[in-house]
Motif scaffolding. Structure first.
Motif, PDB file in Angstrom:
ATOM      1  N   GLY A  14      -3.944 -22.637  46.861  1.00 26.11           N
ATOM      2  CA  GLY A  14      -3.833 -22.483  45.416  1.00 26.11           C
ATOM      3  C   GLY A  14      -5.005 -23.124  44.689  1.00 26.11           C
ATOM      4  O   GLY A  14      -5.630 -24.072  45.180  1.00 26.11           O
ATOM      5  N   ASN A  15      -5.328 -22.624  43.529  1.00 23.07           N
ATOM      6  CA  ASN A  15      -6.410 -23.175  42.719  1.00 23.07           C
ATOM      7  C   ASN A  15      -5.988 -24.499  42.105  1.00 23.07           C
ATOM      8  O   ASN A  15      -4.813 -24.713  41.778  1.00 23.07           O
ATOM      9  CB  ASN A  15      -6.818 -22.198  41.615  1.00 23.07           C
ATOM     10  CG  ASN A  15      -7.336 -20.890  42.170  1.00 23.07           C
ATOM     11  OD1 ASN A  15      -7.840 -20.838  43.285  1.00 23.07           O
ATOM     12  ND2 ASN A  15      -7.216 -19.832  41.390  1.00 23.07           N
ATOM     13  N   GLY A  16      -6.972 -25.376  41.905  1.00 29.64           N
ATOM     14  CA  GLY A  16      -6.702 -26.597  41.172  1.00 29.64           C
ATOM     15  C   GLY A  16      -6.575 -26.321  39.680  1.00 29.64           C
ATOM     16  O   GLY A  16      -6.958 -25.257  39.187  1.00 29.64           O
ATOM     17  N   CYS A  17      -6.049 -27.275  38.957  1.00 30.70           N
ATOM     18  CA  CYS A  17      -5.800 -27.107  37.527  1.00 30.70           C
ATOM     19  C   CYS A  17      -6.737 -28.022  36.729  1.00 30.70           C
ATOM     20  O   CYS A  17      -6.917 -29.202  37.074  1.00 30.70           O
ATOM     21  CB  CYS A  17      -4.342 -27.443  37.192  1.00 30.70           C
ATOM     22  SG  CYS A  17      -3.936 -27.381  35.434  1.00 30.70           S
ATOM     23  N   ALA A  18      -7.360 -27.468  35.685  1.00 33.37           N
ATOM     24  CA  ALA A  18      -8.184 -28.252  34.763  1.00 33.37           C
ATOM     25  C   ALA A  18      -7.366 -28.480  33.495  1.00 33.37           C
ATOM     26  O   ALA A  18      -7.169 -27.552  32.696  1.00 33.37           O
ATOM     27  CB  ALA A  18      -9.486 -27.526  34.453  1.00 33.37           C
ATOM     28  N   SER A  19      -6.877 -29.690  33.328  1.00 30.92           N
ATOM     29  CA  SER A  19      -5.991 -29.991  32.211  1.00 30.92           C
ATOM     30  C   SER A  19      -6.304 -31.387  31.671  1.00 30.92           C
ATOM     31  O   SER A  19      -6.757 -32.271  32.418  1.00 30.92           O
ATOM     32  CB  SER A  19      -4.526 -29.911  32.669  1.00 30.92           C
ATOM     33  OG  SER A  19      -3.645 -30.359  31.665  1.00 30.92           O
ATOM     34  N   VAL A  20      -6.081 -31.574  30.382  1.00 31.70           N
ATOM     35  CA  VAL A  20      -6.259 -32.870  29.726  1.00 31.70           C
ATOM     36  C   VAL A  20      -4.912 -33.298  29.154  1.00 31.70           C
ATOM     37  O   VAL A  20      -4.222 -32.498  28.500  1.00 31.70           O
ATOM     38  CB  VAL A  20      -7.324 -32.801  28.615  1.00 31.70           C
ATOM     39  CG1 VAL A  20      -7.436 -34.140  27.899  1.00 31.70           C
ATOM     40  CG2 VAL A  20      -8.666 -32.391  29.181  1.00 31.70           C
ATOM     41  N   HIS A  21      -4.562 -34.534  29.398  1.00 34.21           N
ATOM     42  CA  HIS A  21      -3.263 -35.044  28.945  1.00 34.21           C
ATOM     43  C   HIS A  21      -3.203 -35.073  27.424  1.00 34.21           C
ATOM     44  O   HIS A  21      -4.098 -35.611  26.758  1.00 34.21           O
ATOM     45  CB  HIS A  21      -3.025 -36.439  29.507  1.00 34.21           C
ATOM     46  CG  HIS A  21      -1.686 -37.009  29.142  1.00 34.21           C
ATOM     47  ND1 HIS A  21      -0.512 -36.549  29.688  1.00 34.21           N
ATOM     48  CD2 HIS A  21      -1.344 -37.992  28.265  1.00 34.21           C
ATOM     49  CE1 HIS A  21       0.512 -37.211  29.184  1.00 34.21           C
ATOM     50  NE2 HIS A  21       0.024 -38.101  28.314  1.00 34.21           N
TER      51      HIS A  21
END
Length: 494
Positions: free
Chosen positions: A19-26
């Motif tokens: 699966g692809n990693g996730c680019a997210s900001v809290h």
């Protein structure tokens, strides 16, 4: 209804992709700078071959040759990693040999529960939380998951038997195994009645062993003539060979001695895939059908010649049961002796091969199809290429940093690469722009994220300049309009 026996199958396996990693900001109230919290992608599922004592044929793979494991799930925000893909277990009979399409033996599956990883699942991509570092505190990208391994393999079943019955078609092999064991093979008065191996369990006193009745052998079998290869494949594991000779045949040019010579010649010509030689296996000779008067007379005539060769000879009849008890005890004695001489089985050892000190993990060579171009080969650079999202400038910069640390750019410079020359890595071709200090000047803006460059905030230097302008003018109305607007914005920020 009888079950169809299949002892060879070609299978097409595909492991699960990561699966692809996730680019997210809290994001949370009163926490404007929560930091990266993208989770990692799940690992793709493997395709395993597992030995199951309850499976006796490769029939399932004959009708369903394609198999695919589950894919890993994508990572999510709040540090939630994606679920791993479901592993696919394919049940195979004991004695299955796994080969490549070129005939290379990859595994010999013997023993209940033995497992072989036929196709490895892809790694999951790292999320931006795992990519954060002191130099890159808030990555605006994540790595992509790797594709699962795809392989085409050949499965061949080699019977697990102690005794192998060798003989021409209609020599009486099926009749012999039917009276010595509880096996019920097909018996008829025409050649090649036995098209698949038959296994029977024989008890001789305290010794219990298995006997294989395999398809009949004819001259040229080692080259694939008739059912030769189907026959010879199933005798590779046998500890004892029994030459079953038809003494009642009326075919011209056939006699017990010539039949044995023909059988031995085919065994000598055959090269076992498992690597063991068949020449050293013990032999016994069974002169069959001695209940026929002419056959009994012929057996008595040729017996001295065979014994001079060092062969133990037994005259038997499956009709009258003559000589069967002596034969079974003789076979049991040889099997027991072979088992005692065989070294005890050792568990499979895990061998760790450390990387050599001088092994960089990649190679650089000139591209024969592109003048002045180069090809970079190696598991790590090729894997990094597959993990990179080329639509994201920061991800491309991160890839360049990784290749730089590995020493790819230095090796390209040593090979004589010029700026702008094509460089191919893992199927992707780039125009090489050197960036290492020892090669060229560091490229400006390399690996930046346009979102980080765009800012509407007034800097401290602008606010200081606005205050200085007000003091010099001494009057707010004397301040230029653009500075007045700038100072007003700065006051709002404060």
């Amino acid at each position: 209804m009888t079950t169809r026996f299949v002892d060879r199958a070609v299978i097409h396996l595909t492991a699960g992709s990561g699966g692809n990693g996730c680019a997210s900001v809290h994001r949370e109230k009163f926490k404007p700078l929560g930091g990266p919290d993208g989770g990692n992608g799940g690992t793709g599922g493997d395709v395993l071959l597992v030995v199951d004592p309850g499976v006796h044929t490769l029939l399932d793979f004959h009708f369903r040759p394609h198999a695919r494991a589950g894919n890993g799930k994508q990572g999510q925000g709040s540090h939630r990693n994606g679920a791993a893909g479901e592993t696919l277990e394919l049940r195979v009979p004991e004695g299955t040999v796994v080969l490549t399409e070129d005939g290379e033996v990859l595994a010999d599956l013997v023993g209940a529960g033995t497992t072989f990883v036929a196709a490895k699942g892809g790694r999951g991509g790292l999320g931006n939380a795992a990519l954060a570092s002191r130099a890159r505190k808030a990555p605006g990208f994540a790595l992509l998951g790797e594709d699962g391994e795809s392989r085409d393999l050949v499965l061949e079943l080699r019977s697990m038997a102690d005794v192998g019955l060798l003989g021409f078609p209609s020599a009486g092999k099926s009749s012999l195994i039917s009276v010595l064991s509880a096996a019920k093979p097909k018996i008829a008065d025409y050649p090649f009645t036995t098209l698949v191996p038959n296994l029977g369990v024989v008890t001789a006193g305290d010794t219990v062993f298995t006997m294989a009745d395999v398809p009949g052998l004819i001259p040229g079998a080692s080259g694939g003539k008739g059912l030769g290869l189907d026959f010879l494949r199933h005798v590779e594991r046998c500890a004892v060979f029994v030459h079953v000779i038809d003494c009642a045949t009326y075919e011209a040019g056939r006699d017990p001695v010539s039949d044995i010579d023909a059988l031995e010649d085919e065994l000598a010509r055959y090269t076992p895939a498992l690597g063991d030689s068949l020449a050293d296996r013990p032999r016994l000779v069974v002169l069959n059908k001695v209940d026929v008067p002419d056959a009994a007379e012929l057996a008595e005539f040729v017996r001295p010649d065979l014994e001079e060769r060092g062969l133990r000879v037994f005259e038997v009849s499956t009709v009258s049961r003559q000589g069967l008890r002596e034969l079974s005890f003789a076979l049991g004695e040889i099997v027991e002796r072979t088992r005692a001489e065989r070294p005890p089985a050792e568990p499979t050892k895990v061998v760790l091969a450390p990387q050599a000190v001088d092994d960089s993990g990649f190679t650089v060579e000139a591209d024969p199809a592109e003048p002045g171009g180069f090809i970079v080969r190696g598991p790590r650079p090729e894997r990094w290429i597959k993990q990179t999202n080329f639509a994201n400038d920061e991800a491309v910069g991160y890839l360049g940093d990784r290749l730089n640390r590995l020493g790819v750019e230095e090796e390209l410079a040593r090979m004589g690469a010029e700026p702008g020359c094509p460089v191919t890595i893992g199927g992707y071709t780039f125009e090489w722009e050197p960036s290492t200090p020892s090669v060229a000047t560091q490229l400006a803006g390399r690996g930046t994220d346009p979102r980080l460059e765009r800012s509407d905030r007034v800097s401290a230097a602008d606010r200081k300049q606005a205050r200085r302008a007000r003091r010099v003018a001494g009057d707010e109305d004397g301040v230029p309009d653009e500075l007045d607007d700038l100072d007003r914005d700065a006051g709002d920020d404060e």
